[in-house]
Design an enzyme around this catalytic site. Structure first.
Site, PDB file in Angstrom:
ATOM      1  N   ARG A 132       0.884  -1.186   0.000  1.00  0.00           N
ATOM      2  CA  ARG A 132       0.000   0.000   0.000  1.00  0.00           C
ATOM      3  C   ARG A 132       0.908   1.218   0.000  1.00  0.00           C
ATOM      4  NH1 ARG A 132      -5.388   1.280   3.514  1.00  0.00           N
ATOM      5  NH2 ARG A 132      -6.105  -0.236   1.955  1.00  0.00           N
ATOM      6  N   HIS A 147      -7.344   0.596  -6.530  1.00  0.00           N
ATOM      7  CA  HIS A 147      -7.528  -0.266  -5.345  1.00  0.00           C
ATOM      8  C   HIS A 147      -8.144  -1.588  -5.821  1.00  0.00           C
ATOM      9  CE1 HIS A 147      -7.773  -1.476  -1.314  1.00  0.00           C
ATOM     10  NE2 HIS A 147      -8.630  -0.607  -0.800  1.00  0.00           N
ATOM     11  N   GLN A 182      -9.935  -4.152  -3.418  1.00  0.00           N
ATOM     12  CA  GLN A 182     -11.281  -3.721  -3.019  1.00  0.00           C
ATOM     13  C   GLN A 182     -12.286  -4.098  -4.102  1.00  0.00           C
ATOM     14  OE1 GLN A 182     -12.323  -2.053  -0.049  1.00  0.00           O
ATOM     15  NE2 GLN A 182     -14.278  -2.698  -0.894  1.00  0.00           N
ATOM     16  N   ASP A 204     -17.842   6.705  -1.560  1.00  0.00           N
ATOM     17  CA  ASP A 204     -16.602   6.630  -0.774  1.00  0.00           C
ATOM     18  C   ASP A 204     -16.397   8.002  -0.142  1.00  0.00           C
ATOM     19  OD1 ASP A 204     -14.199   5.810   0.315  1.00  0.00           O
ATOM     20  OD2 ASP A 204     -13.089   5.787  -1.579  1.00  0.00           O
ATOM     21  N   CYS A 238     -16.683   1.183   0.544  1.00  0.00           N
ATOM     22  CA  CYS A 238     -15.481   0.378   0.823  1.00  0.00           C
ATOM     23  C   CYS A 238     -15.065   0.465   2.285  1.00  0.00           C
ATOM     24  CB  CYS A 238     -14.347   0.830  -0.084  1.00  0.00           C
ATOM     25  SG  CYS A 238     -13.989   2.594   0.080  1.00  0.00           S
ATOM     26  N   ARG A 252     -13.391  -9.115   1.386  1.00  0.00           N
ATOM     27  CA  ARG A 252     -11.965  -8.810   1.197  1.00  0.00           C
ATOM     28  C   ARG A 252     -11.149 -10.060   1.509  1.00  0.00           C
ATOM     29  NH1 ARG A 252     -10.197  -3.563   1.263  1.00  0.00           N
ATOM     30  NH2 ARG A 252      -8.330  -4.610   0.495  1.00  0.00           N
TER      31      ARG A 252
HETATM   32  N1   CP Z   1     -11.395  -0.417   2.300  1.00  0.00           N
HETATM   33  C1   CP Z   1     -10.127  -0.452   2.732  1.00  0.00           C
HETATM   34  O1   CP Z   1      -9.150  -0.590   1.957  1.00  0.00           O
HETATM   35  O2   CP Z   1     -10.007  -0.388   4.088  1.00  0.00           O
HETATM   36  P1   CP Z   1      -8.637  -0.123   4.882  1.00  0.00           P
HETATM   37  O3   CP Z   1      -8.117   1.233   4.465  1.00  0.00           O
HETATM   38  O4   CP Z   1      -9.002  -0.193   6.340  1.00  0.00           O
HETATM   39  O5   CP Z   1      -7.658  -1.201   4.503  1.00  0.00           O
END
Ligand code: CP
Length: 308
Positions: free
Chosen positions: A104, A132, A135, A226, A266, A294
């Site tokens: 990330r 992402h 997701q 979001d 998300c 997830r």
């Molecule tokens: N939706 C998502 O990626 O959550 P986090 O940022 O908690 O990993």
């Protein structure tokens, strides 16, 4: 054959995406029935490198790797990605120890630099500023569980044309859905993402962009939103609040969707901003199914990338 790098949904073709979702469904059923399942990561290590906070992604990758028989390592943030040495050298070191890295980070180009430096390492995008994809896998599993095939279905995304919108649009159009995105002027889906979807649209899916949230949601089978201010954009918060206020998903906007339409997010959500409590806590809301999925989709992805 699964790709060795999953930096974008577009690293998958439609058949691979469908296979990943089917495999996730099998793994979900096995877990729910407490049935033992495959352990393709037995004896292998996976590095988790996070430059931004995470609850869902980090936790579900930790659990996924463990349930597939592997172990995670989590180098501290100050040594993980280019703090003490170049991103390339971090990747070249990890390539000698671990089977895969889940990353990330900020710009997609940082992730690409990392992946290019270590061609033997399996690399997974756990969120960049632009995309992402993990997701989107969970989102598509959730959608197919509820709606069946996505061919001809309409998914509306209301808000910032951000990384979540980008990967959702890539994945859902690949599965044949019509994706409508309503964003204020200046916050549309990136042109590069639009071009990529146009050139990969082989399954009859379609992307439509508008500035009108009501037009986007009208008759939609699912309504997704979001946060208005993504990680790293906090300084723009007050301006974004003003600009995005007309894009709140509330009961009046949900009433424009098809009867029984799903509400998706998300998470984390900023309740009272992009979505009201009334909507996110309603029976239409599948946000915790998305969160659960997830885990199952990332297990499927890891298994496929391990060659199992
Ligand atoms: N939706 C998502 O990626 O959550 P986090 O940022 O908690 O990993």
């Amino acid at each position: 054959v699964a790709p060795t790098q999953f930096l974008s949904i577009l690293d998958f073709g439609p058949a691979q995406l469908s296979a990943c979702l089917a495999r996730a469904g099998e793994l979900k059923a096995a877990r729910s029935a407490h049935r033992p399942h495959e352990r393709p990561l037995e004896g292998l290590h996976v590095a988790l490198l996070f430059e931004k906070p995470s609850l869902r992604t980090r936790s579900t990758f930790q659990i996924a790797v463990r349930e597939l028989g592997g172990h995670t390592i989590e180098p501290p943030e100050d040594v993980a990605l280019g703090g003490r040495e170049s991103i390339e050298d971090v990747a070249r070191n990890l390539e000698r120890w671990v089977a895969a890295a889940v990353v990330r980070t900020f710009a997609q180009s940082r992730l690409q630099t990392f992946a290019d430096a270590a061609p033997r390492l399996r690399v997974i995008n756990a969120l960049t500023d632009e995309e992402h994809p993990c997701q989107a896998l969970a989102d598509c599993l959730t959608l197919t569980e509820r709606l069946g095939s996505l061919r001809g279905r309409t998914i509306a995304f209301v808000g910032d044309g951000n990384n979540v919108a980008a990967s959702l649009a890539q994945a859902a159009t690949m599965l044949g859905a019509n994706v409508r995105i309503a964003s204020p002027k200046g916050f549309e889906l990136a042109a590069s993402i639009q071009v990529g979807i146009a050139s990969s649209a082989t399954s009859g899916g379609r992307l439509e962009l508008t500035t009108d949230p009501v037009a986007a949601v009208h008759g939609a089978d699912a309504v997704y939103t979001d946060v208005w201010t993504s990680m790293g954009q906090e300084a723009q918060g007050p301006d974004r609040h003003r600009i995005f206020a007309p894009y709140q998903v509330n009961a009046a906007l949900m009433a424009q969707a098809a009867p029984g339409a799903l509400f998706m997010h998300c998470l984390p959500a900023h309740r009272g901003d992009e979505v009201t409590d009334e909507v996110i806590d309603s029976p239409a809301s599948v946000v915790f199914d998305q969160s659960e999925n997830r885990l199952h989709t990332q297990k499927a992805l890891l298994a496929m990338m391990a060659g199992a």
